[in-house]
Enzyme design. Structure first.
Site, PDB file in Angstrom:
ATOM      1  N   HIS A  20      -5.461  42.203  -2.172  1.00 32.42           N
ATOM      2  CA  HIS A  20      -6.231  41.526  -1.281  1.00 32.42           C
ATOM      3  C   HIS A  20      -8.272  41.826  -1.754  1.00 32.42           C
ATOM      4  O   HIS A  20      -8.763  41.170  -0.851  1.00 32.42           O
ATOM      5  CB  HIS A  20      -6.242  41.740   0.230  1.00 32.42           C
ATOM      6  CG  HIS A  20      -5.174  41.190   0.666  1.00 32.42           C
ATOM      7  ND1 HIS A  20      -4.686  40.650   2.036  1.00 32.42           N
ATOM      8  CD2 HIS A  20      -4.173  40.612  -0.125  1.00 32.42           C
ATOM      9  CE1 HIS A  20      -3.410  40.351   2.039  1.00 32.42           C
ATOM     10  NE2 HIS A  20      -2.875  40.523   0.797  1.00 32.42           N
ATOM     11  N   HIS A  54       6.271  36.829  -2.890  1.00 34.92           N
ATOM     12  CA  HIS A  54       6.068  35.625  -2.582  1.00 34.92           C
ATOM     13  C   HIS A  54       5.486  34.752  -3.838  1.00 34.92           C
ATOM     14  O   HIS A  54       4.708  35.630  -4.787  1.00 34.92           O
ATOM     15  CB  HIS A  54       4.876  35.999  -1.222  1.00 34.92           C
ATOM     16  CG  HIS A  54       3.803  36.353  -1.326  1.00 34.92           C
ATOM     17  ND1 HIS A  54       3.089  36.374  -1.831  1.00 34.92           N
ATOM     18  CD2 HIS A  54       4.014  37.915  -1.155  1.00 34.92           C
ATOM     19  CE1 HIS A  54       1.938  37.388  -1.185  1.00 34.92           C
ATOM     20  NE2 HIS A  54       2.790  38.579  -1.411  1.00 34.92           N
ATOM     21  N   GLU A  73       3.487  33.635   2.370  1.00 39.39           N
ATOM     22  CA  GLU A  73       3.756  35.050   3.380  1.00 39.39           C
ATOM     23  C   GLU A  73       2.159  35.856   4.158  1.00 39.39           C
ATOM     24  O   GLU A  73       2.252  35.879   5.166  1.00 39.39           O
ATOM     25  CB  GLU A  73       4.538  35.431   1.929  1.00 39.39           C
ATOM     26  CG  GLU A  73       4.877  37.029   2.295  1.00 39.39           C
ATOM     27  CD  GLU A  73       3.773  37.839   3.011  1.00 39.39           C
ATOM     28  OE1 GLU A  73       4.078  39.220   3.191  1.00 39.39           O
ATOM     29  OE2 GLU A  73       2.445  38.394   1.947  1.00 39.39           O
ATOM     30  N   GLU A  74       1.709  34.966   2.830  1.00 39.68           N
ATOM     31  CA  GLU A  74      -0.420  35.256   3.492  1.00 39.68           C
ATOM     32  C   GLU A  74      -0.266  35.231   5.033  1.00 39.68           C
ATOM     33  O   GLU A  74      -0.572  35.567   5.752  1.00 39.68           O
ATOM     34  CB  GLU A  74      -1.119  35.419   2.439  1.00 39.68           C
ATOM     35  CG  GLU A  74      -0.769  36.254   0.787  1.00 39.68           C
ATOM     36  CD  GLU A  74      -0.438  37.492   1.643  1.00 39.68           C
ATOM     37  OE1 GLU A  74      -1.014  37.845   2.824  1.00 39.68           O
ATOM     38  OE2 GLU A  74      -0.333  38.396   0.148  1.00 39.68           O
ATOM     39  N   GLU A  98       6.892  43.504  -3.137  1.00 40.72           N
ATOM     40  CA  GLU A  98       5.753  44.096  -2.688  1.00 40.72           C
ATOM     41  C   GLU A  98       4.999  44.968  -3.035  1.00 40.72           C
ATOM     42  O   GLU A  98       6.289  45.677  -3.423  1.00 40.72           O
ATOM     43  CB  GLU A  98       5.427  43.837  -1.157  1.00 40.72           C
ATOM     44  CG  GLU A  98       5.905  42.073  -0.299  1.00 40.72           C
ATOM     45  CD  GLU A  98       4.106  41.583  -0.084  1.00 40.72           C
ATOM     46  OE1 GLU A  98       3.453  41.973  -1.290  1.00 40.72           O
ATOM     47  OE2 GLU A  98       4.417  40.518   0.338  1.00 40.72           O
ATOM     48  N   ASP A 125       2.632  32.407  -2.887  1.00 42.08           N
ATOM     49  CA  ASP A 125       0.287  32.733  -2.310  1.00 42.08           C
ATOM     50  C   ASP A 125       0.241  33.707  -2.808  1.00 42.08           C
ATOM     51  O   ASP A 125       0.515  34.913  -2.830  1.00 42.08           O
ATOM     52  CB  ASP A 125       0.822  31.695  -1.044  1.00 42.08           C
ATOM     53  CG  ASP A 125       1.270  33.202  -0.661  1.00 42.08           C
ATOM     54  OD1 ASP A 125       2.704  33.241  -0.290  1.00 42.08           O
ATOM     55  OD2 ASP A 125       1.090  33.071   1.262  1.00 42.08           O
ATOM     56  N   ASP A 134      -1.034  41.573  -6.013  1.00 39.28           N
ATOM     57  CA  ASP A 134       0.566  40.672  -4.502  1.00 39.28           C
ATOM     58  C   ASP A 134      -0.213  39.623  -4.954  1.00 39.28           C
ATOM     59  O   ASP A 134      -0.461  39.077  -5.066  1.00 39.28           O
ATOM     60  CB  ASP A 134      -0.850  41.298  -3.500  1.00 39.28           C
ATOM     61  CG  ASP A 134      -0.350  40.619  -2.222  1.00 39.28           C
ATOM     62  OD1 ASP A 134       0.767  40.242  -1.901  1.00 39.28           O
ATOM     63  OD2 ASP A 134      -1.116  41.154  -0.965  1.00 39.28           O
TER      64      ASP A 134
HETATM   65 ZN   LIG Z   1       1.942  39.974  -0.425  1.00 43.37          ZN
END
Ligand SMILES: [Zn+2]
Length: 382
Positions: free
Chosen positions: A354, A72, A139-140, A165, A74, A105
């Site tokens: 995150h 992803h 995706e998030e 991922e 984003d 990520d």
């Molecule tokens: Zn991710």
């Protein structure tokens, strides 16, 4: 032999991290990748998904088998940027780690996949089949980008899937599902000295959540691979004045589902709890605004064994196999594939995902470029 120097590999990751695709603006990432690919003679297509948001698809080789690879574009918000030791959108190296939002990520995984594809193409390493990159938006939040690939035919002829991922030194072939639910309780306001004239909106909602905690946390349903379902009320609001009976209360819930207690069963269970409260006079509405199923494949495929072999070579010992808790785009991409479908999640990262000061170890990022080259060609050429 390498098409790119380490310095160039690092500068591609640095460029990607500097693009602030925070839950939006994946178009800028797509345009960057599109240019990079075309410099190396690879066609890619930017697919609009609304606003400044796009998917991107790129392909090398032809015919079957078709190996789908996905990442992803984003990232989540950097949060309070003053808490970071360095600017989250300027890749910064300290003690052998590369810091920045998305370093783990998953702009490192995405960059590693893209670089591997280019090197495979430039060096003519692919003898058979197709490598198809599906770079996704959103995706998030919402996973709309992968929904597009799952429904527009892109996944139809895909024979195996790798998602980059941040698993780190682990290979996953399963993950939990996820649901976000909002409950809104409506009552009737009254002065708190005369509660009989009103209806307290908090009471039935609290009652429901206590029952739900008990029910979901004491279930005997357990996944051997993924562990138990998890249920949490994550937001609760109600009332606005201490001496008024509240006329509104809302709660938001996140549930991590397993095949043994899947999304439809969770929906049924909460629907019944709501109906019970409403039968005794409450007025609670339920809105399931996100629901992604868990993914469980058998993990029994040549893709998994080749990944194990290559992983061991680079890691130095056996790479554990199993499940990861977070949802990935696989929830959408694999929706009509059988349990035997060859699928892994394997990508560079760390447990800083995150968080403030997110990072990927530099060696791991560079290793994954080689891992992907060997894995993609090892799977397709044999
Ligand atoms: Zn991710």
């Amino acid at each position: 032999m390498s098409t790119f120097t380490d310095k160039e590999k690092l500068s591609i990751l640095s460029d990607l991290i500097s693009i602030k695709s925070v839950n939006d603006d994946e178009k800028l990432v797509s345009e960057y990748l599109n240019k990079l690919f075309s410099k190396h003679g690879i066609n890619s297509k930017i697919i609009p998904v609304g606003g400044n948001r796009t998917d991107l698809i790129a392909e090398i080789g032809s015919g079957h088998p078709v190996l789908g690879i996905s990442g992803h574009m984003d990232v989540v918000s950097a949060g309070d940027e003053s808490q970071w030791a360095s600017n989250p959108f300027t890749m910064t190296e300290r003690d052998g780690n590369l810091y920045g939002r998305g370093a783990a990520d998953m702009k490192s995984g995405l960059a590693a996949m893209v670089i591997a594809m280019i090197e495979i193409k430039e060096q003519g390493l692919l003898k058979r089949g197709t490598i198809r990159l599906m770079a996704t938006m959103g995706e998030e939040v919402g996973e709309l980008g992968s929904k597009t690939f799952a429904t527009d035919g892109t996944m139809d002829d895909v024979d195996a899937l790798i998602i980059g991922e941040p698993s780190g030194w682990m290979i996953a072939y399963a993950h939990k599902g996820s649901m976000d639910i909002k409950l809104t309780s409506t009552g009737k306001a009254a002065h708190s000295s005369m509660p009989d004239q009103g209806y307290n909106a908090i009471d039935p909602l609290m009652d429901l959540l206590v029952k739900a905690n008990h029910l979901f946390r004491n279930t005997d349903k357990n996944s051997q691979l993924m562990g138990p379902l998890s249920f949490n009320t994550t937001i609760f609001n109600g009332g606005n004045q201490v001496n008024s009976i509240p006329e509104n209360a809302t709660a938001e819930i996140n549930i991590r589902t397993i095949p043994e207690f899947n999304n439809p069963k969770v929906e049924d269970t909460i629907t019944k709890l709501v109906a019970d409260e409403n039968k005794s006079g409450a007025k609670i509405d339920m809105d399931i605004y996100m629901s992604q199923p868990s993914i469980e494949t058998t993990g029994d495929s040549p893709l998994v064994s080749i990944a194990e072999e290559i992983g061991k070579k680079y890691y130095g010992s056996d790479v554990p196999l199993g499940a990861i808790p977070p949802v990935t785009d696989a929830s959408n991409l694999l929706q009509s594939k059988p349990k035997e479908f060859p699928f892994i999640i394997f990508g560079p990262g760390s447990d800083s995902v995150h968080q403030v000061d997110e990072y990927v170890p530099k060696d791991m990022y560079l290793a994954f470029i080689n891992i992907y080259e060997e894995l993609f060609t090892g799977y397709l050429n044999n």
